[in-house]
Design a protein around this motif. Structure first.
Motif, PDB file in Angstrom:
ATOM      1  N   PRO A  76       0.859  -1.285   0.041  1.00  0.00           N
ATOM      2  CA  PRO A  76       0.052  -0.089   0.053  1.00  0.00           C
ATOM      3  C   PRO A  76       0.703   1.374  -0.072  1.00  0.00           C
ATOM      4  CG  PRO A  76      -0.254  -1.072   1.927  1.00  0.00           C
ATOM      5  CD  PRO A  76       0.610  -2.091   1.168  1.00  0.00           C
ATOM      6  N   TRP A  77       2.090   1.338   0.546  1.00  0.00           N
ATOM      7  CA  TRP A  77       2.887   2.237   0.577  1.00  0.00           C
ATOM      8  C   TRP A  77       3.212   2.770  -0.742  1.00  0.00           C
ATOM      9  CZ3 TRP A  77       4.163   6.194   3.707  1.00  0.00           C
ATOM     10  CH2 TRP A  77       5.187   6.897   3.763  1.00  0.00           C
ATOM     11  N   SER A  78       3.527   1.657  -1.610  1.00  0.00           N
ATOM     12  CA  SER A  78       4.080   1.849  -2.797  1.00  0.00           C
ATOM     13  C   SER A  78       3.102   2.741  -3.700  1.00  0.00           C
ATOM     14  CB  SER A  78       4.168   0.575  -3.634  1.00  0.00           C
ATOM     15  OG  SER A  78       3.170  -0.190  -3.997  1.00  0.00           O
ATOM     16  N   TYR A  79       1.844   2.408  -3.461  1.00  0.00           N
ATOM     17  CA  TYR A  79       0.838   3.423  -4.136  1.00  0.00           C
ATOM     18  C   TYR A  79       0.575   4.553  -3.515  1.00  0.00           C
ATOM     19  CZ  TYR A  79      -3.336   4.918  -6.232  1.00  0.00           C
ATOM     20  OH  TYR A  79      -4.201   5.705  -7.232  1.00  0.00           O
ATOM     21  N   TYR A  80       0.271   4.662  -2.230  1.00  0.00           N
ATOM     22  CA  TYR A  80      -0.387   6.010  -1.361  1.00  0.00           C
ATOM     23  C   TYR A  80       0.855   6.896  -1.085  1.00  0.00           C
ATOM     24  CZ  TYR A  80      -4.881   3.878  -1.202  1.00  0.00           C
ATOM     25  OH  TYR A  80      -6.194   3.496  -1.352  1.00  0.00           O
ATOM     26  N   SER A  81       2.115   6.467  -1.070  1.00  0.00           N
ATOM     27  CA  SER A  81       2.978   7.402  -0.958  1.00  0.00           C
ATOM     28  C   SER A  81       3.347   8.536  -1.786  1.00  0.00           C
ATOM     29  CB  SER A  81       4.609   6.523  -0.447  1.00  0.00           C
ATOM     30  OG  SER A  81       4.987   5.984  -1.657  1.00  0.00           O
ATOM     31  N   LYS A  82       2.957   8.288  -2.892  1.00  0.00           N
ATOM     32  CA  LYS A  82       3.265   9.107  -4.130  1.00  0.00           C
ATOM     33  C   LYS A  82       2.170  10.449  -3.957  1.00  0.00           C
ATOM     34  CE  LYS A  82       0.780   6.299  -7.372  1.00  0.00           C
ATOM     35  NZ  LYS A  82       0.968   5.460  -8.508  1.00  0.00           N
ATOM     36  N   TRP A  83       1.071  10.255  -3.248  1.00  0.00           N
ATOM     37  CA  TRP A  83       0.037  11.114  -3.023  1.00  0.00           C
ATOM     38  C   TRP A  83       0.031  11.802  -1.585  1.00  0.00           C
ATOM     39  CZ3 TRP A  83      -3.605  11.564  -6.701  1.00  0.00           C
ATOM     40  CH2 TRP A  83      -3.616  10.799  -7.659  1.00  0.00           C
ATOM     41  N   ILE A  84       1.126  11.543  -0.887  1.00  0.00           N
ATOM     42  CA  ILE A  84       1.437  12.175   0.722  1.00  0.00           C
ATOM     43  C   ILE A  84       1.715  13.757   0.213  1.00  0.00           C
ATOM     44  CG2 ILE A  84       2.869  12.438   2.538  1.00  0.00           C
ATOM     45  CD1 ILE A  84       2.966   9.564   2.736  1.00  0.00           C
ATOM     46  N   GLY A  85       1.120  14.687   0.569  1.00  0.00           N
ATOM     47  CA  GLY A  85       1.100  15.916   0.441  1.00  0.00           C
ATOM     48  C   GLY A  85       0.513  16.571  -1.042  1.00  0.00           C
ATOM     49  N   SER A  86      -0.161  15.547  -1.429  1.00  0.00           N
ATOM     50  CA  SER A  86      -1.080  16.299  -2.460  1.00  0.00           C
ATOM     51  C   SER A  86      -2.381  16.860  -2.246  1.00  0.00           C
ATOM     52  CB  SER A  86      -0.947  15.231  -3.677  1.00  0.00           C
ATOM     53  OG  SER A  86      -1.818  14.205  -3.151  1.00  0.00           O
ATOM     54  N   PRO A  87      -2.786  17.691  -2.834  1.00  0.00           N
ATOM     55  CA  PRO A  87      -4.331  18.250  -2.371  1.00  0.00           C
ATOM     56  C   PRO A  87      -5.145  16.928  -2.298  1.00  0.00           C
ATOM     57  CG  PRO A  87      -3.361  19.584  -3.996  1.00  0.00           C
ATOM     58  CD  PRO A  87      -2.251  18.491  -3.933  1.00  0.00           C
ATOM     59  N   GLY A  88      -6.053  16.992  -1.468  1.00  0.00           N
ATOM     60  CA  GLY A  88      -7.347  15.973  -1.327  1.00  0.00           C
ATOM     61  C   GLY A  88      -7.137  14.896  -0.476  1.00  0.00           C
ATOM     62  N   TRP A  89      -5.847  14.190  -0.721  1.00  0.00           N
ATOM     63  CA  TRP A  89      -5.583  12.875   0.221  1.00  0.00           C
ATOM     64  C   TRP A  89      -4.696  13.223   1.540  1.00  0.00           C
ATOM     65  CZ3 TRP A  89      -1.740   9.602   1.599  1.00  0.00           C
ATOM     66  CH2 TRP A  89      -2.151   8.289   2.090  1.00  0.00           C
TER      67      TRP A  89
END
Length: 269
Positions: free
Chosen positions: A172-185
């Motif tokens: 799960p980290w491999s997918y969601y880590s790229k969204w950390i700091g992005s608007p929304g998530w």
């Protein structure tokens, strides 16, 4: 045509993206635990709309751009959100399409909403408290619930490569880590969210479903292939994927999942 829409569910303003295609077929999409409309559901919505199906992807209450208690998984609230989203597509022949945890919600919602003519679940979590308790042991299952209730309002990370998280580990980290700091998530959920997951019964609604499709990986460490098989959908496609997240953004597997879903919806709507 793509437009942002706002609609109400239990008084909460929910924000979604409506992608319009010619014709009368439409699908409401709902996605993974903690997910927002820019993530997995956007990938599927864009592809389904390109194939001729109008789609509505939205943020459930408490997530993304929608109102509600932040980071809290409210299973009954999310089912109410889906009923409201189906209403946005009034006038269409409507289906529900869910990915990961959203697949379980899609099945539950379709079972009790006669406006929904078909339902598809992709890499789905078809939760069953009895199944969990059978594998954990009833005492361990009940003790786990006690811990979730005692710390109900505490927040934990949604994902973490190491340490405690709702979805721990590299995958799960491999997918969601790229969204950390992005608007929304946001990388946070309440501990009470886990109680909602562990007590949600999807398997029991099977006899009430409209025409149903399941697309699932033969190997999936996060959403049980055994439970996917136990749902006994009218149609099932098994994919030779190695990881759960292969059906999030792995082009080969997403392409096959979308193709089969489009074929199914063209026959059932």
């Amino acid at each position: 045509m793509t437009e942002t829409v706002t609609f109400l569910s239990d008084g909460f303003r929910l924000r979604g993206v409506l992608r319009t295609a010619p014709g009368n077929r439409a699908a409401v999409l709902t996605g993974p635990f903690s997910g927002v409309k820019e993530q997995v559901v956007a990938e599927y919505a864009e592809r389904l709309t390109a194939a001729g199906i109008t789609t509505l992807a939205f943020d459930h209450r408490g997530f993304g751009a929608s109102e509600g208690r932040r980071g809290h998984e409210d299973s009954q609230g999310k089912l109410t959100d889906l009923r409201a989203a189906v209403g946005v597509l009034d006038g269409y022949d409507r289906a529900l399409v869910g990915i990961c945890l959203g697949a379980g919600y899609a099945m539950r919602a379709a079972a009790t909403d006669p406006r929904v003519k078909a339902v598809a679940g992709i890499a789905g979590a078809y939760n069953s408290p009895a199944w969990f308790a059978g594998r954990m042991g009833l005492t361990a299952y009940r003790e786990a619930l006690v811990g979730m209730i005692d710390g109900y309002d505490e927040e934990i990370p949604a994902v973490a490569q190491d340490g405690e998280a709702a979805m721990p580990g590299e995958e799960p980290w491999s997918y969601y880590s790229k969204w950390i700091g992005s608007p929304g998530w946001e990388n946070r959920v309440t501990r009470g969210s886990l109680h909602s997951l562990m007590t949600l019964d999807v398997l029991g609604v099977r006899p009430l479903l409209p025409p149903s499709l399941i697309v699932h990986g033969r190997v999936d460490a996060y959403c049980s292939p055994e439970l996917a098989e136990a749902m006994r959908a009218d149609e099932t496609l098994w994919l030779d994927s190695d990881r759960h997240v292969d059906l999030y953004d792995g082009d080969e597997h997403v392409t096959r999942a979308v193709q089969r879903t489009v074929e199914f919806l063209n026959r059932t709507l």
